[in-house]
Design a protein around this motif. Structure first.
Motif, short mmCIF file in Angstrom:
data_model
loop_
_atom_site.label_atom_id
_atom_site.label_comp_id
_atom_site.label_asym_id
_atom_site.label_seq_id
_atom_site.Cartn_x
_atom_site.Cartn_y
_atom_site.Cartn_z
N UNK A 190 0.84 -1.21 0.00
CA UNK A 190 0.00 0.00 0.00
C UNK A 190 0.87 1.26 0.00
N UNK A 191 1.96 1.21 0.76
CA UNK A 191 2.85 2.37 0.83
C UNK A 191 3.49 2.66 -0.53
N UNK A 192 3.90 1.61 -1.23
CA UNK A 192 4.51 1.81 -2.55
C UNK A 192 3.54 2.47 -3.52
N UNK A 206 3.76 -8.35 -6.21
CA UNK A 206 4.46 -9.49 -5.59
C UNK A 206 4.35 -9.51 -4.07
N UNK A 207 4.26 -8.34 -3.47
CA UNK A 207 4.11 -8.29 -2.01
C UNK A 207 2.75 -8.82 -1.59
N UNK A 208 1.70 -8.44 -2.32
CA UNK A 208 0.37 -8.99 -2.04
C UNK A 208 0.37 -10.50 -2.24
N UNK A 209 1.01 -10.95 -3.32
CA UNK A 209 1.03 -12.38 -3.61
C UNK A 209 1.76 -13.17 -2.53
N UNK A 224 -5.17 -11.18 7.65
CA UNK A 224 -4.22 -10.48 6.78
C UNK A 224 -4.17 -11.11 5.39
N UNK A 225 -4.23 -12.43 5.34
CA UNK A 225 -4.24 -13.11 4.04
C UNK A 225 -5.49 -12.74 3.25
N UNK A 230 -7.96 -9.73 -1.23
CA UNK A 230 -8.88 -8.68 -1.69
C UNK A 230 -8.13 -7.60 -2.46
N UNK A 231 -6.94 -7.24 -1.99
CA UNK A 231 -6.14 -6.23 -2.70
C UNK A 231 -5.70 -6.74 -4.07
N UNK A 232 -5.36 -8.01 -4.15
CA UNK A 232 -5.00 -8.59 -5.45
C UNK A 232 -6.17 -8.55 -6.41
#
Length: 234
Positions: A190-192, A206-209, A224-225, A230-232
């Motif tokens: 999210x920060x990126x 890749x961080x979400x994955x 968290x998973x 959901x973000x992916x």
């Protein structure tokens, strides 16, 4: 140690406290909070704050309940911290509640009210007191990114002394301390995006994955998973 890698805690000193933590890790956040309050003392209060804050952030069904619970945690933890300035857990849960409350209402409004400096100071103090507190690194990295996203890099640097390179450094330090943190990966992604916009999406994916691929060891990691998945999808 694996369950508390994000914020190092001593092993429970009594069977009652161990049972209460077991409720938390199994996802019975209400039961864990009630048990923590019943046990009392620093250990019981820290558990009650954590269970309440995590429920508020991930599970609460509406904003009114979420904000009410976060205010409750923030005030309760701040009172404990004032009584014992060396109590890292009380300061962390105060900062956590303050930050999540600001995100839910308006980061820009929170900054205008002067809460940004208070939050940054609290998180920096936690890292000073407990350098291996990975979750505090993640939270401070997210703070740097969100402030830059809201007010721009120049104003953020001049007013709050926050910098994009420092945000990245904090996330990398946090993941070095807690490599299996799904929370850290989601917040880093999210920060990126906040710092780089569309250009950050390639690094965020890749961080979400990897967050979604972590096998959860407790209820919070499971949540968290779900957030990562959901973000992916978005």
């Amino acid at each position: 140690a694996a369950l508390h890698a994000g914020q190092p805690l001593p092993a429970p000193r009594t069977p009652a406290l161990a049972d209460a933590w077991a409720l938390y890790h199994a996802g019975d956040f209400a039961g864990a909070a009630q048990a923590g309050l019943h046990i009392g003392g620093t250990d019981g209060a820290a558990l009650a704050d954590q269970a309440t804050a995590i429920y508020a952030n991930y599970v609460a069904p509406d904003d009114e309940q979420r904000l009410g619970l976060l205010r409750q945690v923030g005030e309760r933890a701040w009172a404990r911290h004032q009584a014992d300035p060396q109590d890292v857990q009380s300061l962390y849960w105060h900062a956590y509640a303050l930050g999540r409350h600001a995100q839910a209402v308006s980061v820009a409004r929170a900054l205008a009210q002067g809460l940004g400096g208070r939050l940054k100071e609290a998180l920096e103090r936690i890292i000073e007191l407990q350098p291996r507190h990975a979750d505090a690194h993640f939270a401070l990295g997210a703070f740097h990114a969100e402030v830059i996203d809201k007010v721009g890099e120049l104003v953020a640097r001049m007013t709050y002394d926050v910098r994009p390179e420092r945000a990245i450094e904090l996330f990398e330090q946090g993941l070095a301390l807690h490599p299996a943190s799904a929370t850290g990966r989601v917040e880093y992604a999210r920060a990126l995006v906040a710092l780089q916009g569309e250009a950050g999406l390639a690094q965020a994916q890749p961080l979400y994955e990897s967050a979604a691929a972590i096998e959860p060891v407790d209820a919070r990691q499971f949540l968290d998973r779900e957030v990562a998945l959901a973000c992916m999808a978005d």
